[in-house]
Design a protein around this motif. Structure first.
Motif, mmCIF file in Angstrom:
data_model
loop_
_atom_site.group_PDB
_atom_site.id
_atom_site.type_symbol
_atom_site.label_atom_id
_atom_site.label_comp_id
_atom_site.label_asym_id
_atom_site.label_seq_id
_atom_site.Cartn_x
_atom_site.Cartn_y
_atom_site.Cartn_z
ATOM 1 N N LEU A 1 0.838 -1.201 0.000
ATOM 2 C CA LEU A 1 0.000 0.000 0.000
ATOM 3 C C LEU A 1 0.876 1.256 0.000
ATOM 4 C CD1 LEU A 1 -2.931 0.950 0.067
ATOM 5 C CD2 LEU A 1 -2.818 0.921 2.569
ATOM 6 N N VAL A 2 1.985 1.204 0.727
ATOM 7 C CA VAL A 2 2.943 2.312 0.733
ATOM 8 C C VAL A 2 3.534 2.510 -0.665
ATOM 9 C CG1 VAL A 2 5.191 3.066 1.622
ATOM 10 C CG2 VAL A 2 3.511 2.086 3.179
ATOM 11 N N VAL A 3 3.868 1.407 -1.318
ATOM 12 C CA VAL A 3 4.441 1.480 -2.666
ATOM 13 C C VAL A 3 3.459 2.121 -3.638
ATOM 14 C CG1 VAL A 3 5.284 0.124 -4.616
ATOM 15 C CG2 VAL A 3 5.966 -0.480 -2.301
ATOM 16 N N MET A 4 2.193 1.724 -3.578
ATOM 17 C CA MET A 4 1.192 2.291 -4.475
ATOM 18 C C MET A 4 0.978 3.775 -4.186
ATOM 19 S SD MET A 4 0.282 0.185 -6.724
ATOM 20 C CE MET A 4 -0.954 1.315 -7.355
ATOM 21 N N SER A 5 0.993 4.150 -2.913
ATOM 22 C CA SER A 5 0.841 5.561 -2.560
ATOM 23 C C SER A 5 2.015 6.373 -3.089
ATOM 24 C CB SER A 5 0.745 5.712 -1.030
ATOM 25 O OG SER A 5 -0.376 5.031 -0.520
ATOM 26 N N GLY A 6 3.222 5.826 -2.976
ATOM 27 C CA GLY A 6 4.391 6.505 -3.508
ATOM 28 C C GLY A 6 4.315 6.662 -5.016
ATOM 29 N N GLY B 1 16.818 -5.539 0.203
ATOM 30 C CA GLY B 1 17.549 -6.237 -0.849
ATOM 31 C C GLY B 1 16.964 -5.977 -2.222
ATOM 32 N N ARG B 2 16.897 -7.036 -3.028
ATOM 33 C CA ARG B 2 16.433 -6.882 -4.404
ATOM 34 C C ARG B 2 14.960 -6.517 -4.464
ATOM 35 N NH1 ARG B 2 16.554 -13.118 -6.676
ATOM 36 N NH2 ARG B 2 15.177 -14.052 -5.101
ATOM 37 N N TYR B 3 14.180 -6.897 -3.431
ATOM 38 C CA TYR B 3 12.775 -6.506 -3.410
ATOM 39 C C TYR B 3 12.643 -4.993 -3.247
ATOM 40 C CZ TYR B 3 11.885 -11.490 -2.807
ATOM 41 O OH TYR B 3 11.849 -12.842 -2.979
ATOM 42 N N LEU B 4 13.518 -4.409 -2.429
ATOM 43 C CA LEU B 4 13.505 -2.952 -2.268
ATOM 44 C C LEU B 4 13.846 -2.268 -3.583
ATOM 45 C CD1 LEU B 4 13.339 -0.409 -0.542
ATOM 46 C CD2 LEU B 4 15.735 -0.758 0.098
ATOM 47 N N THR B 5 14.834 -2.801 -4.298
ATOM 48 C CA THR B 5 15.218 -2.221 -5.585
ATOM 49 C C THR B 5 14.052 -2.242 -6.563
ATOM 50 O OG1 THR B 5 17.497 -2.959 -5.262
ATOM 51 C CG2 THR B 5 16.845 -2.379 -7.499
ATOM 52 N N ARG B 6 13.315 -3.337 -6.574
ATOM 53 C CA ARG B 6 12.209 -3.473 -7.515
ATOM 54 C C ARG B 6 11.063 -2.532 -7.180
ATOM 55 N NH1 ARG B 6 11.990 -10.131 -8.017
ATOM 56 N NH2 ARG B 6 13.944 -10.346 -9.209
ATOM 57 N N VAL B 7 10.692 -2.458 -5.909
ATOM 58 C CA VAL B 7 9.557 -1.609 -5.558
ATOM 59 C C VAL B 7 9.909 -0.130 -5.706
ATOM 60 C CG1 VAL B 7 8.533 -3.311 -4.024
ATOM 61 C CG2 VAL B 7 10.138 -1.651 -3.078
ATOM 62 N N LEU B 8 11.158 0.239 -5.414
ATOM 63 C CA LEU B 8 11.565 1.625 -5.635
ATOM 64 C C LEU B 8 11.550 1.964 -7.118
ATOM 65 C CD1 LEU B 8 14.501 2.166 -3.089
ATOM 66 C CD2 LEU B 8 12.188 3.095 -2.981
ATOM 67 N N CYS B 9 11.976 1.013 -7.932
ATOM 68 C CA CYS B 9 11.929 1.209 -9.379
ATOM 69 C C CYS B 9 10.492 1.444 -9.827
ATOM 70 C CB CYS B 9 12.521 0.006 -10.097
ATOM 71 S SG CYS B 9 12.366 0.058 -11.894
ATOM 72 N N PHE B 10 9.569 0.661 -9.273
ATOM 73 C CA PHE B 10 8.150 0.826 -9.621
ATOM 74 C C PHE B 10 7.653 2.200 -9.200
ATOM 75 C CE2 PHE B 10 3.683 0.535 -8.263
ATOM 76 C CZ PHE B 10 3.083 0.211 -9.481
ATOM 77 N N GLN B 11 8.044 2.647 -8.007
ATOM 78 C CA GLN B 11 7.633 3.971 -7.545
ATOM 79 C C GLN B 11 8.165 5.068 -8.461
ATOM 80 O OE1 GLN B 11 8.887 4.248 -3.410
ATOM 81 N NE2 GLN B 11 6.794 3.958 -2.720
ATOM 82 N N VAL C 1 -5.730 17.101 -2.099
ATOM 83 C CA VAL C 1 -6.802 16.118 -1.900
ATOM 84 C C VAL C 1 -6.282 14.681 -2.056
ATOM 85 C CG1 VAL C 1 -8.988 15.266 -2.856
ATOM 86 C CG2 VAL C 1 -8.608 17.722 -2.600
ATOM 87 N N ILE C 2 -5.411 14.469 -3.025
ATOM 88 C CA ILE C 2 -4.869 13.116 -3.244
ATOM 89 C C ILE C 2 -3.631 12.879 -2.389
ATOM 90 C CG2 ILE C 2 -3.889 11.551 -4.983
ATOM 91 C CD1 ILE C 2 -5.557 12.969 -7.075
ATOM 92 N N GLY C 3 -2.844 13.938 -2.157
ATOM 93 C CA GLY C 3 -1.597 13.773 -1.427
ATOM 94 C C GLY C 3 -1.767 13.443 0.036
ATOM 95 N N LEU C 4 -2.739 14.050 0.700
ATOM 96 C CA LEU C 4 -2.910 13.821 2.140
ATOM 97 C C LEU C 4 -3.298 12.380 2.466
ATOM 98 C CD1 LEU C 4 -4.553 17.154 3.355
ATOM 99 C CD2 LEU C 4 -2.187 16.391 3.608
ATOM 100 N N PRO C 5 -4.253 11.751 1.740
ATOM 101 C CA PRO C 5 -4.517 10.329 2.004
ATOM 102 C C PRO C 5 -3.298 9.444 1.763
ATOM 103 C CG PRO C 5 -6.323 11.288 0.765
ATOM 104 C CD PRO C 5 -5.230 12.311 0.784
ATOM 105 N N CYS C 6 -2.526 9.766 0.710
ATOM 106 C CA CYS C 6 -1.306 8.986 0.457
ATOM 107 C C CYS C 6 -0.294 9.201 1.579
ATOM 108 C CB CYS C 6 -0.699 9.396 -0.881
ATOM 109 S SG CYS C 6 -1.663 8.918 -2.332
ATOM 110 N N THR C 7 -0.274 10.397 2.135
ATOM 111 C CA THR C 7 0.629 10.681 3.254
ATOM 112 C C THR C 7 0.240 9.884 4.483
ATOM 113 O OG1 THR C 7 0.981 12.918 2.416
ATOM 114 C CG2 THR C 7 1.558 12.506 4.709
#
Length: 434
Positions: free
Chosen positions: A6-11, A126-136, A172-178
Protein backbone atom coordinates in the motif's frame (compact mmCIF):
# COMPACT_ATOMS: atom_id res chain seq x y z
CA UNK A 1 4.14 -6.84 3.92
CA UNK A 2 0.58 -6.05 2.70
CA UNK A 3 0.82 -2.56 4.21
CA UNK A 4 4.16 -2.22 2.45
CA UNK A 5 2.51 -2.70 -0.93
CA UNK A 6 0.00 0.00 0.00
CA UNK A 7 2.94 2.31 0.73
CA UNK A 8 4.44 1.48 -2.67
CA UNK A 9 1.19 2.29 -4.47
CA UNK A 10 0.84 5.56 -2.56
CA UNK A 11 4.39 6.51 -3.51
CA UNK A 12 3.68 5.69 -7.15
CA UNK A 13 0.66 8.01 -7.14
CA UNK A 14 2.63 10.80 -5.44
CA UNK A 15 5.50 10.55 -7.92
CA UNK A 16 3.03 10.62 -10.81
CA UNK A 17 1.40 13.82 -9.56
CA UNK A 18 4.33 15.79 -8.16
CA UNK A 19 7.02 14.90 -10.67
CA UNK A 20 4.50 14.87 -13.50
CA UNK A 21 4.06 18.59 -12.88
CA UNK A 22 7.76 19.24 -12.18
CA UNK A 23 9.13 17.48 -15.28
CA UNK A 24 6.44 18.88 -17.57
CA UNK A 25 7.68 22.42 -17.06
CA UNK A 26 8.15 22.65 -20.84
CA UNK A 27 4.42 23.39 -21.18
CA UNK A 28 4.35 25.93 -18.35
CA UNK A 29 7.47 27.58 -19.76
CA UNK A 30 5.59 28.27 -23.01
CA UNK A 31 2.72 29.82 -21.04
CA UNK A 32 5.11 31.95 -18.98
CA UNK A 33 6.96 33.17 -22.05
CA UNK A 34 3.77 34.39 -23.71
CA UNK A 35 2.17 35.83 -20.58
CA UNK A 36 5.14 37.60 -18.97
CA UNK A 37 6.68 38.60 -22.31
CA UNK A 38 10.09 37.87 -20.80
CA UNK A 39 13.28 36.38 -22.19
CA UNK A 40 13.64 32.61 -22.49
CA UNK A 41 16.34 32.67 -19.82
CA UNK A 42 14.07 34.34 -17.25
CA UNK A 43 11.07 32.09 -17.91
CA UNK A 44 13.24 28.96 -17.77
CA UNK A 45 14.68 29.85 -14.36
CA UNK A 46 11.65 28.78 -12.23
CA UNK A 47 11.79 25.29 -13.73
CA UNK A 48 15.55 24.96 -13.34
CA UNK A 49 15.41 26.21 -9.73
CA UNK A 50 12.60 23.77 -8.94
CA UNK A 51 14.55 20.76 -10.23
CA UNK A 52 17.67 22.05 -8.48
CA UNK A 53 15.82 22.51 -5.17
CA UNK A 54 14.40 19.00 -5.31
CA UNK A 55 17.93 17.57 -5.58
CA UNK A 56 20.28 19.86 -3.67
CA UNK A 57 18.16 19.71 -0.50
CA UNK A 58 18.52 15.90 -0.23
CA UNK A 59 20.85 15.92 2.80
CA UNK A 60 18.74 18.44 4.73
CA UNK A 61 15.46 16.66 4.00
CA UNK A 62 16.96 13.31 5.01
CA UNK A 63 17.99 14.78 8.36
CA UNK A 64 14.54 16.32 8.90
CA UNK A 65 12.56 13.13 8.30
CA UNK A 66 14.94 11.20 10.55
CA UNK A 67 14.09 13.68 13.32
CA UNK A 68 10.36 14.31 12.91
CA UNK A 69 9.34 11.17 11.01
CA UNK A 70 8.27 10.25 7.49
CA UNK A 71 4.63 11.25 7.64
CA UNK A 72 5.14 14.76 9.01
CA UNK A 73 7.90 15.45 6.48
CA UNK A 74 5.69 14.36 3.57
CA UNK A 75 2.89 16.57 4.92
CA UNK A 76 5.32 19.49 4.78
CA UNK A 77 6.10 18.54 1.18
CA UNK A 78 2.42 18.46 0.21
CA UNK A 79 1.84 21.84 1.87
CA UNK A 80 4.89 23.46 0.25
CA UNK A 81 4.03 22.16 -3.22
CA UNK A 82 0.37 23.12 -3.08
CA UNK A 83 1.02 26.57 -1.62
CA UNK A 84 3.82 27.14 -4.14
CA UNK A 85 1.55 26.42 -7.11
CA UNK A 86 -1.33 28.37 -5.59
CA UNK A 87 0.84 31.43 -4.95
CA UNK A 88 2.31 31.23 -8.45
CA UNK A 89 -1.15 31.41 -10.00
CA UNK A 90 -1.66 34.92 -8.57
CA UNK A 91 1.72 36.44 -9.43
CA UNK A 92 2.60 38.96 -12.12
CA UNK A 93 6.38 39.01 -11.69
CA UNK A 94 8.49 36.18 -13.09
CA UNK A 95 11.22 36.86 -10.51
CA UNK A 96 8.82 36.10 -7.65
CA UNK A 97 7.71 32.96 -9.52
CA UNK A 98 11.30 31.74 -9.08
CA UNK A 99 10.60 31.68 -5.33
CA UNK A 100 7.04 30.32 -5.27
CA UNK A 101 7.41 27.75 -8.03
CA UNK A 102 11.18 27.28 -8.08
CA UNK A 103 11.93 27.09 -4.36
CA UNK A 104 8.61 26.22 -2.70
CA UNK A 105 7.35 23.68 -5.22
CA UNK A 106 10.83 22.22 -5.76
CA UNK A 107 11.42 21.76 -2.03
CA UNK A 108 7.94 20.27 -1.70
CA UNK A 109 8.88 17.55 -4.20
CA UNK A 110 12.05 16.79 -2.21
CA UNK A 111 10.09 16.60 1.06
CA UNK A 112 7.80 14.07 -0.60
CA UNK A 113 10.43 12.05 -2.47
CA UNK A 114 13.06 11.14 0.13
CA UNK A 115 10.73 10.19 3.03
CA UNK A 116 8.81 7.86 0.72
CA UNK A 117 12.09 6.13 -0.13
CA UNK A 118 12.83 5.88 3.59
CA UNK A 119 9.43 4.53 4.60
CA UNK A 120 9.44 2.02 1.73
CA UNK A 121 12.78 0.67 2.96
CA UNK A 122 11.05 -0.18 6.27
CA UNK A 123 8.98 -2.87 4.55
CA UNK A 124 11.30 -4.20 1.85
CA UNK A 125 14.94 -5.14 1.67
CA UNK A 126 17.55 -6.24 -0.85
CA UNK A 127 16.43 -6.88 -4.40
CA UNK A 128 12.77 -6.51 -3.41
CA UNK A 129 13.50 -2.95 -2.27
CA UNK A 130 15.22 -2.22 -5.58
CA UNK A 131 12.21 -3.47 -7.52
CA UNK A 132 9.56 -1.61 -5.56
CA UNK A 133 11.57 1.63 -5.63
CA UNK A 134 11.93 1.21 -9.38
CA UNK A 135 8.15 0.83 -9.62
CA UNK A 136 7.63 3.97 -7.54
CA UNK A 137 10.07 6.02 -9.62
CA UNK A 138 8.33 4.93 -12.82
CA UNK A 139 5.47 7.07 -11.51
CA UNK A 140 7.53 10.13 -12.48
CA UNK A 141 7.71 8.81 -16.05
CA UNK A 142 3.97 8.16 -16.06
CA UNK A 143 3.53 11.76 -14.93
CA UNK A 144 5.55 12.86 -17.95
CA UNK A 145 3.14 10.94 -20.16
CA UNK A 146 0.28 13.01 -18.74
CA UNK A 147 1.49 16.07 -20.66
CA UNK A 148 -1.66 16.14 -22.90
CA UNK A 149 -3.83 16.34 -19.77
CA UNK A 150 -1.83 19.24 -18.38
CA UNK A 151 -1.86 20.99 -21.76
CA UNK A 152 -5.66 20.57 -21.89
CA UNK A 153 -5.97 22.26 -18.50
CA UNK A 154 -3.82 25.18 -19.64
CA UNK A 155 -5.78 25.54 -22.87
CA UNK A 156 -9.24 25.07 -21.32
CA UNK A 157 -8.88 27.12 -18.13
CA UNK A 158 -5.66 29.21 -18.56
CA UNK A 159 -2.44 28.41 -16.72
CA UNK A 160 -3.49 30.37 -13.62
CA UNK A 161 -6.68 28.41 -13.03
CA UNK A 162 -4.95 25.18 -14.04
CA UNK A 163 -2.28 25.65 -11.35
CA UNK A 164 -5.02 26.20 -8.76
CA UNK A 165 -6.75 23.00 -9.86
CA UNK A 166 -3.46 21.08 -9.69
CA UNK A 167 -2.73 22.54 -6.22
CA UNK A 168 -6.10 21.27 -4.97
CA UNK A 169 -5.47 17.84 -6.52
CA UNK A 170 -2.06 17.60 -4.84
CA UNK A 171 -3.70 18.30 -1.49
CA UNK A 172 -6.80 16.12 -1.90
CA UNK A 173 -4.87 13.12 -3.24
CA UNK A 174 -1.60 13.77 -1.43
CA UNK A 175 -2.91 13.82 2.14
CA UNK A 176 -4.52 10.33 2.00
CA UNK A 177 -1.31 8.99 0.46
CA UNK A 178 0.63 10.68 3.25
CA UNK A 179 -1.54 8.97 5.87
CA UNK A 180 -0.42 5.60 4.46
CA UNK A 181 3.27 6.51 4.64
CA UNK A 182 4.05 5.34 8.14
CA UNK A 183 7.14 3.31 8.97
CA UNK A 184 6.82 0.20 11.11
CA UNK A 185 9.18 0.67 14.06
CA UNK A 186 9.40 -3.03 14.78
CA UNK A 187 10.43 -3.74 11.22
CA UNK A 188 13.04 -0.98 11.29
CA UNK A 189 14.51 -2.51 14.45
CA UNK A 190 14.34 -5.97 12.88
CA UNK A 191 16.35 -4.77 9.87
CA UNK A 192 18.89 -3.21 12.18
CA UNK A 193 19.16 -6.37 14.28
CA UNK A 194 19.81 -8.42 11.14
CA UNK A 195 23.18 -6.69 10.78
CA UNK A 196 26.07 -8.49 12.40
CA UNK A 197 27.49 -7.18 15.68
CA UNK A 198 30.89 -6.78 14.07
CA UNK A 199 29.44 -4.56 11.33
CA UNK A 200 27.65 -2.34 13.83
CA UNK A 201 30.80 -2.07 15.95
CA UNK A 202 32.88 -1.00 12.95
CA UNK A 203 30.29 1.57 11.87
CA UNK A 204 29.95 3.06 15.35
CA UNK A 205 33.72 3.21 15.74
CA UNK A 206 34.20 4.90 12.35
CA UNK A 207 31.51 7.47 13.15
CA UNK A 208 33.25 8.38 16.39
CA UNK A 209 36.66 8.63 14.79
CA UNK A 210 35.68 10.66 11.70
CA UNK A 211 33.55 13.77 11.61
CA UNK A 212 31.22 14.53 8.71
CA UNK A 213 33.44 17.41 7.60
CA UNK A 214 36.51 15.17 7.63
CA UNK A 215 34.72 12.57 5.50
CA UNK A 216 33.75 15.18 2.91
CA UNK A 217 37.31 16.57 2.89
CA UNK A 218 38.63 13.05 2.34
CA UNK A 219 36.15 12.56 -0.48
CA UNK A 220 37.20 15.77 -2.21
CA UNK A 221 40.83 14.62 -2.18
CA UNK A 222 39.97 11.47 -4.14
CA UNK A 223 41.09 11.92 -7.76
CA UNK A 224 38.46 9.59 -9.21
CA UNK A 225 35.73 11.53 -7.45
CA UNK A 226 37.15 14.97 -8.33
CA UNK A 227 37.27 14.09 -12.03
CA UNK A 228 33.77 12.56 -12.03
CA UNK A 229 31.74 15.21 -10.19
CA UNK A 230 32.09 17.90 -12.91
CA UNK A 231 30.79 15.25 -15.29
CA UNK A 232 27.50 15.15 -13.36
CA UNK A 233 27.31 18.95 -13.56
CA UNK A 234 27.93 19.00 -17.31
CA UNK A 235 25.45 16.21 -17.95
CA UNK A 236 22.71 17.90 -15.91
CA UNK A 237 23.00 21.07 -18.02
CA UNK A 238 22.05 19.06 -21.09
CA UNK A 239 19.39 16.93 -19.42
CA UNK A 240 17.73 20.05 -17.98
CA UNK A 241 17.21 21.44 -21.48
CA UNK A 242 14.88 18.55 -22.36
CA UNK A 243 12.83 19.11 -19.19
CA UNK A 244 12.65 22.91 -19.32
CA UNK A 245 13.16 24.53 -22.74
CA UNK A 246 12.49 21.82 -25.31
CA UNK A 247 8.87 22.97 -25.56
CA UNK A 248 9.88 26.43 -26.76
CA UNK A 249 12.21 24.85 -29.33
CA UNK A 250 9.32 22.75 -30.64
CA UNK A 251 7.06 25.80 -30.73
CA UNK A 252 9.67 27.61 -32.82
CA UNK A 253 9.57 24.58 -35.13
CA UNK A 254 5.94 25.55 -35.92
CA UNK A 255 4.30 22.91 -33.71
CA UNK A 256 1.18 23.79 -31.72
CA UNK A 257 0.85 23.04 -28.02
CA UNK A 258 -1.26 19.92 -28.64
CA UNK A 259 1.46 18.41 -30.83
CA UNK A 260 4.14 19.45 -28.32
CA UNK A 261 2.28 17.79 -25.44
CA UNK A 262 1.89 14.61 -27.53
CA UNK A 263 5.64 14.51 -28.23
CA UNK A 264 6.41 15.11 -24.55
CA UNK A 265 4.03 12.27 -23.70
CA UNK A 266 5.89 9.94 -26.08
CA UNK A 267 9.15 11.00 -24.45
CA UNK A 268 7.57 10.03 -21.14
CA UNK A 269 6.77 6.59 -22.56
CA UNK A 270 10.37 6.28 -23.69
CA UNK A 271 11.40 7.36 -20.20
CA UNK A 272 9.43 4.43 -18.74
CA UNK A 273 11.15 1.96 -21.09
CA UNK A 274 14.56 3.40 -20.21
CA UNK A 275 14.03 3.23 -16.46
CA UNK A 276 12.75 -0.33 -16.57
CA UNK A 277 15.48 -1.53 -18.92
CA UNK A 278 18.34 -0.21 -16.78
CA UNK A 279 16.72 -1.34 -13.53
CA UNK A 280 16.18 -4.95 -14.60
CA UNK A 281 18.62 -5.41 -17.47
CA UNK A 282 21.88 -3.78 -16.36
CA UNK A 283 22.84 -6.75 -14.19
CA UNK A 284 22.78 -9.03 -17.23
CA UNK A 285 25.13 -6.86 -19.30
CA UNK A 286 28.81 -7.97 -19.08
CA UNK A 287 29.99 -4.40 -18.47
CA UNK A 288 30.51 -2.40 -15.30
CA UNK A 289 27.85 0.10 -14.34
CA UNK A 290 30.18 3.03 -15.08
CA UNK A 291 30.92 1.75 -18.59
CA UNK A 292 27.20 1.28 -19.24
CA UNK A 293 26.60 4.82 -18.02
CA UNK A 294 29.29 6.21 -20.33
CA UNK A 295 27.76 4.41 -23.34
CA UNK A 296 24.29 5.76 -22.49
CA UNK A 297 25.67 9.32 -22.24
CA UNK A 298 27.24 8.97 -25.70
CA UNK A 299 23.97 7.57 -27.09
CA UNK A 300 22.05 10.48 -25.55
CA UNK A 301 24.48 12.88 -27.24
CA UNK A 302 23.73 11.15 -30.55
CA UNK A 303 19.96 11.64 -30.17
CA UNK A 304 20.51 15.26 -29.09
CA UNK A 305 22.67 16.19 -32.08
CA UNK A 306 20.00 14.72 -34.38
CA UNK A 307 17.30 17.12 -33.11
CA UNK A 308 18.17 20.12 -35.35
CA UNK A 309 18.40 17.82 -38.39
CA UNK A 310 14.97 16.26 -37.82
CA UNK A 311 12.95 18.33 -40.26
CA UNK A 312 9.81 16.17 -40.43
CA UNK A 313 7.38 15.49 -37.63
CA UNK A 314 7.91 11.72 -37.84
CA UNK A 315 11.70 12.00 -37.58
CA UNK A 316 11.39 14.47 -34.71
CA UNK A 317 9.09 12.12 -32.81
CA UNK A 318 11.47 9.19 -33.36
CA UNK A 319 14.52 11.15 -32.21
CA UNK A 320 12.84 12.66 -29.14
CA UNK A 321 11.29 9.32 -28.10
CA UNK A 322 14.78 7.81 -28.23
CA UNK A 323 16.08 10.77 -26.25
CA UNK A 324 13.37 10.18 -23.66
CA UNK A 325 14.45 6.56 -23.30
CA UNK A 326 18.15 7.35 -22.80
CA UNK A 327 17.24 10.24 -20.50
CA UNK A 328 15.22 7.84 -18.37
CA UNK A 329 18.24 5.53 -18.14
CA UNK A 330 20.48 8.44 -17.10
CA UNK A 331 18.08 9.47 -14.34
CA UNK A 332 17.51 5.91 -13.12
CA UNK A 333 21.23 5.06 -12.99
CA UNK A 334 22.59 8.38 -11.73
CA UNK A 335 22.40 7.31 -8.08
CA UNK A 336 24.23 4.03 -8.69
CA UNK A 337 26.81 5.81 -10.86
CA UNK A 338 27.49 8.36 -8.11
CA UNK A 339 28.00 5.58 -5.56
CA UNK A 340 30.22 3.67 -7.99
CA UNK A 341 32.67 6.55 -8.58
CA UNK A 342 33.02 7.37 -4.87
CA UNK A 343 35.15 5.31 -2.46
CA UNK A 344 33.15 2.50 -0.89
CA UNK A 345 33.44 3.90 2.64
CA UNK A 346 32.23 7.33 1.47
CA UNK A 347 29.35 6.33 -0.80
CA UNK A 348 26.74 8.29 1.21
CA UNK A 349 28.81 11.47 1.02
CA UNK A 350 29.45 10.86 -2.67
CA UNK A 351 25.72 10.56 -3.33
CA UNK A 352 24.97 13.77 -1.42
CA UNK A 353 27.62 15.71 -3.34
CA UNK A 354 26.31 14.30 -6.63
CA UNK A 355 22.94 15.89 -5.90
CA UNK A 356 24.70 19.21 -5.26
CA UNK A 357 26.61 19.09 -8.55
CA UNK A 358 23.60 17.81 -10.49
CA UNK A 359 21.37 20.53 -9.07
CA UNK A 360 23.96 23.22 -9.79
CA UNK A 361 24.13 22.12 -13.42
CA UNK A 362 20.35 22.27 -13.68
CA UNK A 363 20.38 25.82 -12.33
CA UNK A 364 23.03 26.85 -14.88
CA UNK A 365 21.16 25.34 -17.84
CA UNK A 366 19.06 28.46 -18.70
CA UNK A 367 22.20 30.60 -18.67
CA UNK A 368 23.67 28.29 -21.32
CA UNK A 369 20.98 27.11 -23.75
CA UNK A 370 18.29 29.76 -23.24
CA UNK A 371 20.79 32.59 -23.07
CA UNK A 372 22.11 31.51 -26.48
CA UNK A 373 18.53 31.52 -27.79
CA UNK A 374 17.93 35.05 -26.48
CA UNK A 375 21.04 36.29 -28.27
CA UNK A 376 20.78 34.38 -31.55
CA UNK A 377 17.06 33.64 -31.88
CA UNK A 378 17.77 29.91 -32.31
CA UNK A 379 18.34 26.93 -30.02
CA UNK A 380 20.56 25.12 -32.53
CA UNK A 381 23.82 26.39 -31.11
CA UNK A 382 22.57 25.66 -27.59
CA UNK A 383 21.73 22.10 -28.61
CA UNK A 384 25.23 21.63 -30.01
CA UNK A 385 26.60 22.94 -26.70
CA UNK A 386 24.53 20.25 -24.95
CA UNK A 387 26.09 17.64 -27.22
CA UNK A 388 29.53 18.94 -26.26
CA UNK A 389 28.77 18.78 -22.56
CA UNK A 390 27.53 15.18 -22.94
CA UNK A 391 30.75 14.19 -24.72
CA UNK A 392 32.92 16.00 -22.19
CA UNK A 393 31.03 14.33 -19.34
CA UNK A 394 31.58 10.91 -20.95
CA UNK A 395 35.30 11.71 -21.32
CA UNK A 396 35.60 12.66 -17.65
CA UNK A 397 33.77 9.51 -16.55
CA UNK A 398 36.10 7.47 -18.77
CA UNK A 399 39.21 9.04 -17.21
CA UNK A 400 37.86 8.42 -13.72
CA UNK A 401 36.94 4.83 -14.55
CA UNK A 402 40.38 4.06 -16.03
CA UNK A 403 42.10 5.64 -13.03
CA UNK A 404 39.96 3.64 -10.60
CA UNK A 405 40.75 0.36 -12.41
CA UNK A 406 44.46 1.20 -12.46
CA UNK A 407 44.41 2.05 -8.74
CA UNK A 408 42.53 -1.15 -7.86
CA UNK A 409 45.02 -3.26 -9.85
CA UNK A 410 47.97 -1.53 -8.15
CA UNK A 411 46.46 -2.13 -4.73
CA UNK A 412 45.82 -5.79 -5.54
CA UNK A 413 49.40 -6.14 -6.81
CA UNK A 414 50.81 -4.61 -3.61
CA UNK A 415 48.64 -6.86 -1.45
CA UNK A 416 49.87 -9.94 -3.33
CA UNK A 417 53.51 -8.90 -2.85
CA UNK A 418 52.96 -8.27 0.86
CA UNK A 419 51.23 -11.62 1.24
CA UNK A 420 54.04 -13.38 -0.61
CA UNK A 421 56.76 -11.97 1.65
CA UNK A 422 54.74 -12.56 4.81
CA UNK A 423 54.37 -16.22 3.88
CA UNK A 424 58.17 -16.76 3.63
CA UNK A 425 59.60 -18.21 6.93
CA UNK A 426 62.22 -15.96 8.52
CA UNK A 427 65.23 -16.79 10.71
CA UNK A 428 64.75 -14.81 13.94
CA UNK A 429 68.49 -14.44 14.58
CA UNK A 430 69.60 -13.32 11.12
CA UNK A 431 66.23 -11.83 10.04
CA UNK A 432 66.77 -13.44 6.63
CA UNK A 433 64.49 -15.83 4.73
CA UNK A 434 65.14 -19.48 5.64
Amino acid sequence: MNWGYLVVMSGFIMYTLFYGVLYNYNLLNIEFKHHFNASATRTALPGSIAIMSSGVSASVVTYIYQVIGHRKTICIGVALSSLGLLATSFLHDIQVVCITYGVMFGLGCAFMHLPFVGVTSCYFKGRYLTRVLCFQFVGASVGLSLAPCIEWLYRRYSWRVALRIIAVLLTVIGLPCTAVATGNRSQEEEHINEDSKDTKTVVEKSRKQTSSLFRYMTLMRTFNYIISMPAFLLMSVSVAFSYISLGIYLENASLNTSSISLILSLMGAGDIVGRLSISFGSMHVPLSLTVQYILVIITTAGFTVAIPFSTTRASLIAVLTGLGMTRGILFAAVVSAAIDVAPTALSAEGLAMMYVFFGTGTFLAPYVTDNIYDKTGSYKLGIFVCVGTYILAAALFTIGHIYKRYTNRSNMHNELIETKFESVPMDETTEQPV
